[in-house]
Design an enzyme around this catalytic site. Structure first.
Site, PDB file in Angstrom:
ATOM      1  N   HIS A  51      50.272  34.871  81.640  1.00 43.57           N
ATOM      2  CA  HIS A  51      49.125  34.261  82.277  1.00 43.57           C
ATOM      3  C   HIS A  51      49.178  32.726  81.826  1.00 43.57           C
ATOM      4  O   HIS A  51      49.251  32.491  80.603  1.00 43.57           O
ATOM      5  CB  HIS A  51      47.876  34.949  82.101  1.00 43.57           C
ATOM      6  CG  HIS A  51      46.632  34.352  82.388  1.00 43.57           C
ATOM      7  ND1 HIS A  51      45.470  34.070  81.733  1.00 43.57           N
ATOM      8  CD2 HIS A  51      46.163  33.750  83.779  1.00 43.57           C
ATOM      9  CE1 HIS A  51      44.624  33.521  82.429  1.00 43.57           C
ATOM     10  NE2 HIS A  51      44.960  33.528  83.572  1.00 43.57           N
ATOM     11  N   SER A  52      48.882  31.842  82.858  1.00 44.19           N
ATOM     12  CA  SER A  52      48.624  30.400  82.607  1.00 44.19           C
ATOM     13  C   SER A  52      49.790  29.799  81.559  1.00 44.19           C
ATOM     14  O   SER A  52      50.743  29.811  81.975  1.00 44.19           O
ATOM     15  CB  SER A  52      47.178  30.696  81.643  1.00 44.19           C
ATOM     16  OG  SER A  52      46.819  29.153  82.014  1.00 44.19           O
ATOM     17  N   TYR A  53      49.330  29.391  80.541  1.00 42.15           N
ATOM     18  CA  TYR A  53      50.346  28.840  79.488  1.00 42.15           C
ATOM     19  C   TYR A  53      51.346  29.880  79.127  1.00 42.15           C
ATOM     20  O   TYR A  53      52.549  29.414  78.960  1.00 42.15           O
ATOM     21  CB  TYR A  53      49.714  28.256  78.264  1.00 42.15           C
ATOM     22  CG  TYR A  53      50.203  28.263  77.041  1.00 42.15           C
ATOM     23  CD1 TYR A  53      51.433  27.238  76.902  1.00 42.15           C
ATOM     24  CD2 TYR A  53      50.405  29.384  76.107  1.00 42.15           C
ATOM     25  CE1 TYR A  53      52.154  26.872  75.648  1.00 42.15           C
ATOM     26  CE2 TYR A  53      51.099  29.137  75.001  1.00 42.15           C
ATOM     27  CZ  TYR A  53      52.344  28.112  74.884  1.00 42.15           C
ATOM     28  OH  TYR A  53      52.991  27.969  73.630  1.00 42.15           O
TER      29      TYR A  53
ATOM     30  N   GLY B  13      52.933  31.339  81.025  1.00 39.86           N
ATOM     31  CA  GLY B  13      54.312  31.350  81.652  1.00 39.86           C
ATOM     32  C   GLY B  13      55.455  30.440  81.071  1.00 39.86           C
ATOM     33  O   GLY B  13      56.472  30.655  81.364  1.00 39.86           O
TER      34      GLY B  13
ATOM     35  N   HIS C 263      40.680  31.279  87.963  1.00 45.30           N
ATOM     36  CA  HIS C 263      41.724  31.648  87.117  1.00 45.30           C
ATOM     37  C   HIS C 263      41.618  32.644  86.024  1.00 45.30           C
ATOM     38  O   HIS C 263      42.607  33.302  85.450  1.00 45.30           O
ATOM     39  CB  HIS C 263      41.994  30.343  86.232  1.00 45.30           C
ATOM     40  CG  HIS C 263      43.274  30.084  85.375  1.00 45.30           C
ATOM     41  ND1 HIS C 263      44.416  30.104  85.690  1.00 45.30           N
ATOM     42  CD2 HIS C 263      42.971  29.810  83.866  1.00 45.30           C
ATOM     43  CE1 HIS C 263      45.197  30.174  84.710  1.00 45.30           C
ATOM     44  NE2 HIS C 263      44.432  29.816  83.422  1.00 45.30           N
TER      45      HIS C 263
END
Length: 223
Positions: A76-78, A80, A202
Site C-alpha cells: 500500500h502507498s509507499y 509499492g 487513500h
C-alpha cells in the site's frame, strides 16, 4: 490456497491490515504482515540509519525465512516501492503483485522524485532530527515517524521487478487529486496489468476494507 504477504505504507505497521487477516485466513490463505524497520516498537526508540534498501531487505528476509514461494505480494502507498524492490530480488517466487493505491516505480525513481514539491517540503518540516518524518495529523496512534532516507533513496531495480505472472493495481478513486491516479492510468493501458477502482480515499482500511479485501481475494485466486 495462496500465501499472501502484506506490506503497509509509510508510518504504518503490519497492524494496518489486521481487520483483513481473519477473512483471508477463513478463505484458506496463509497470511503474513510485516512492520518495516523503524516502524515497530516504542515511538521513542532511538533513530538508526534506515533506507529503502533496508525495507526491501526486511521483506526479502521474511519471504526467505517463511519459505514463501509462488506467493502474493501486496503493498500500500509507499509499500509499492518496497514490493517492487523485493520482487526484483525474488525472481520467480512471486505469483501476483498487488499495488493498492501504491507507487509503481521505475528504476531510479524515489518517493522524493515522484512527489510534488509541497509534499516534499512537509516531509522535511516534519523531520526536525533529519532522520525521520513525523506521521501526518489524524492517523492512527500506532503510527510511527517514518525514516526519511527511505523517501530519498532512488530504487535500484532490474528486469525481474515486474515479471510476476499477475500484476494488479487497485486505485482508491475517491480522491480526485490523488497522485496515484497517474500510476493507475498508465497501467490501465498495459495488457498484462489488471486495474480496479475502490470507492474510497487513500486510507482504504478505515474507509472501505471490504473493497480492499475483494481486490486481494481476487488477486489470490489468479492462477
Amino acid at each position: 490456497m495462496a500465501q499472501i504477504l502484506l506490506v503497509p505504507g509509510a508510518y504504518h505497521g503490519g497492524w494496518y491490515y489486521t481487520p483483513l487477516v481473519p477473512a483471508l485466513r477463513d478463505a484458506g490463505h496463509d497470511v503474513f504482515t510485516i512492520s518495516l524497520s523503524g516502524l515497530e516498537g516504542p515511538a521513542d526508540r532511538p533513530r538508526v540509519s534506515i533506507n529503502l534498501d533496508t525495507h526491501i531487505a526486511d521483506v526479502v528476509s521474511l519471504a526467505e525465512h517463511e519459505q514463501l514461494d509462488d506467493f502474493v505480494l501486496c503493498g500500500h502507498s509507499y509499500g509499492g516501492m518496497v514490493i517492487a524492490g523485493a520482487a526484483d530480488r525474488l525472481p520467480g517466487r512471486i505469483k501476483t503483485l498487488v499495488f493498492l493505491d501504491a507507487i509503481v516505480p521505475n528504476n531510479g525513481d524515489s518517493v522524493w522524485s515522484l512527489w510534488p514539491s509541497a509534499m516534499r517540503e512537509i516531509f522535511v518540516a516534519m523531520a526536525p532530527d533529519g532522520l525521520a518524518t513525523a506521521p501526518p495529523p489524524g492517523v492512527d496512534a500506532r503510527a510511527r515517524a517514518h525514516p526519511l532516507a527511505t523517501f530519498l533513496q532512488p530504487i535500484s531495480i532490474g528486469d525481474h521487478a515486474y515479471t510476476a505472472r499477475n500484476k494488479v493495481y487497485g486505485l482508491c478513486a475517491g480522491d480526485k487529486e490523488s497522485p496515484f491516479w497517474g500510476f493507475h492510468d498508465r497501467l490501465a493501458q498495459e495488457p498484462d496489468w489488471i486495474t480496479r477502482k475502490l470507492k474510497c480515499g487513500h486510507d482504504f482500511m478505515n474507509q472501505a476494507p471490504d473493497q480492499a479485501l475483494a481486490v486481494i481475494l481476487e488477486a489470490a485466486a489468479l492462477a
